[in-house]
Design an enzyme around this catalytic site. Sequence first.
Site, PDB file in Angstrom:
ATOM      1  NE  ARG A   1      -4.650  -1.558   9.894  1.00  0.00           N
ATOM      2  CZ  ARG A   1      -3.546  -0.872   9.614  1.00  0.00           C
ATOM      3  NH1 ARG A   1      -3.589   0.178   8.854  1.00  0.00           N
ATOM      4  NH2 ARG A   1      -2.390  -1.246  10.119  1.00  0.00           N
TER       5      ARG A   1
ATOM      6  NE  ARG B   1       7.348  -2.701   6.567  1.00  0.00           N
ATOM      7  CZ  ARG B   1       6.033  -2.501   6.558  1.00  0.00           C
ATOM      8  NH1 ARG B   1       5.441  -1.981   5.500  1.00  0.00           N
ATOM      9  NH2 ARG B   1       5.303  -2.838   7.585  1.00  0.00           N
TER      10      ARG B   1
ATOM     11  NE  ARG C   1       1.791  -4.585  11.597  1.00  0.00           N
ATOM     12  CZ  ARG C   1       2.774  -4.410  10.713  1.00  0.00           C
ATOM     13  NH1 ARG C   1       3.925  -5.011  10.880  1.00  0.00           N
ATOM     14  NH2 ARG C   1       2.592  -3.647   9.672  1.00  0.00           N
TER      15      ARG C   1
ATOM     16  NE  ARG D   1       6.246  -0.261  10.635  1.00  0.00           N
ATOM     17  CZ  ARG D   1       5.137  -0.261   9.912  1.00  0.00           C
ATOM     18  NH1 ARG D   1       5.115   0.320   8.737  1.00  0.00           N
ATOM     19  NH2 ARG D   1       4.049  -0.850  10.363  1.00  0.00           N
TER      20      ARG D   1
ATOM     21  CE  LYS E   1      -2.422  -0.897   3.768  1.00  0.00           C
ATOM     22  NZ  LYS E   1      -1.886  -2.198   4.236  1.00  0.00           N
TER      23      LYS E   1
HETATM   24  P1  AMP Z   1       0.596   0.391   9.341  1.00  0.00           P
HETATM   25  O1  AMP Z   1       1.761   1.326   9.182  1.00  0.00           O
HETATM   26  O2  AMP Z   1      -0.589   0.809   8.498  1.00  0.00           O
HETATM   27  O3  AMP Z   1       0.949  -1.051   9.111  1.00  0.00           O
HETATM   28  O4  AMP Z   1       0.108   0.519  10.851  1.00  0.00           O
HETATM   29  C1  AMP Z   1       0.959   0.209  11.928  1.00  0.00           C
HETATM   30  C2  AMP Z   1       0.165   0.125  13.222  1.00  0.00           C
HETATM   31  O5  AMP Z   1      -0.481   1.391  13.473  1.00  0.00           O
HETATM   32  C3  AMP Z   1      -0.969  -0.883  13.223  1.00  0.00           C
HETATM   33  O6  AMP Z   1      -0.517  -2.180  13.543  1.00  0.00           O
HETATM   34  C4  AMP Z   1      -1.896  -0.300  14.289  1.00  0.00           C
HETATM   35  O7  AMP Z   1      -1.385  -0.543  15.586  1.00  0.00           O
HETATM   36  C5  AMP Z   1      -1.785   1.190  14.029  1.00  0.00           C
HETATM   37  N1  AMP Z   1      -2.782   1.680  13.021  1.00  0.00           N
HETATM   38  C6  AMP Z   1      -2.516   2.180  11.781  1.00  0.00           C
HETATM   39  N2  AMP Z   1      -3.635   2.533  11.146  1.00  0.00           N
HETATM   40  C7  AMP Z   1      -4.660   2.244  12.010  1.00  0.00           C
HETATM   41  C8  AMP Z   1      -6.062   2.370  11.923  1.00  0.00           C
HETATM   42  N3  AMP Z   1      -6.685   2.840  10.823  1.00  0.00           N
HETATM   43  N4  AMP Z   1      -6.802   1.985  12.998  1.00  0.00           N
HETATM   44  C9  AMP Z   1      -6.215   1.508  14.118  1.00  0.00           C
HETATM   45  N5  AMP Z   1      -4.893   1.339  14.253  1.00  0.00           N
HETATM   46  C10 AMP Z   1      -4.106   1.704  13.207  1.00  0.00           C
END
Ligand code: AMP
Length: 210
Positions: A112, A151, A164, A153, A37
Site C-alpha cells: 500500500r 457492501r 480511504r 463493512r 480486488k
Molecule cells: P482493505 O480490506 O484492503 O480495504 O483494508 C482495510 C483497512 O486495513 C485499511 O483501510 C487499512 O486501515 C488496513 N490495511 C489493509 N492493508 C494494509 C496495508 N497494506 N498497509 C496498511 N494498512 C492496511
Amino acid sequence: MNPCIPLLLLLPAAAAVLAPPAGKVVVVLLGPPGGGKGTQAEFITKKYGLPPISTGELLRAEVEQATPLGRRIQGVMAKGELVSDEIVNALVEQRISQPDAARGFILDGYPRTVEQARFLDTLLPRKGFPRPVVIVLKAPVEAIVSRLASRGRADDKPEVVRERIAVYERQTAPLIEYYTGAGRHDIDGLGTPEEVFARIDRVLAPKAGR
Ligand code: AMP
C-alpha cells in the site's frame, strides 16, 4: 586446461541465481478500495489455485479476535488510515511462509506504500519467489463509492470511505509509478466481474504456463 571449462561449469549456478524460480507465480493486485480486488482474487484462486492474501482481512481478524495487535490497530483502521508498514510487513512475511503459499499467492491490498513495495522486493527473492505480476485495476471514483456503499463493512461509512480514497490517492497511487516497466499491467476495472477477469486472465495465463 581449456580456460573455457571453469566458466562453463559456473553457468548453471549463474542461471539458477538469475532465472526466476520455475512454476511459482506471485500476483499483486493494486487499485482503489472497492475497485474489485477481492472479487478478482477469488477468480484467480479458482482458476490457478493460488491462495488470496488480503492484509485487510488479516488485520480485521486481529481486531475481531481482540489480540494485543488487534487492540493496537483498531483505532487506525476505524478511521480508514493505514496500519504501520512494520506491522503489515511482518504479517505478510509470516503469511507467505505458510505451506499453502509455496507455489505462489495473490496479494490483495498489499503493498500500500512505496516502503512496503521496497520490503516486498527484498522479501520475495529471500523466500525463493519470482518478481510479482502487478495488476492495476482502474476504476473511476464514482463506481467505487457506490460499490462500497452496498457492501456495508464497518469502515464503509461515507466519511471513512472518503478518507480511504484520499489515503489511496496519497499513499498507494505513487506505487503505480514505482512499478512502471516492472511487470505492471493496467486493466480496465469496469464491467462485470467475469469481463474484468477475462482481461486479467489474458495477462496471467502465459505467465502461469496455461
Ligand atoms: P482493505 O480490506 O484492503 O480495504 O483494508 C482495510 C483497512 O486495513 C485499511 O483501510 C487499512 O486501515 C488496513 N490495511 C489493509 N492493508 C494494509 C496495508 N497494506 N498497509 C496498511 N494498512 C492496511
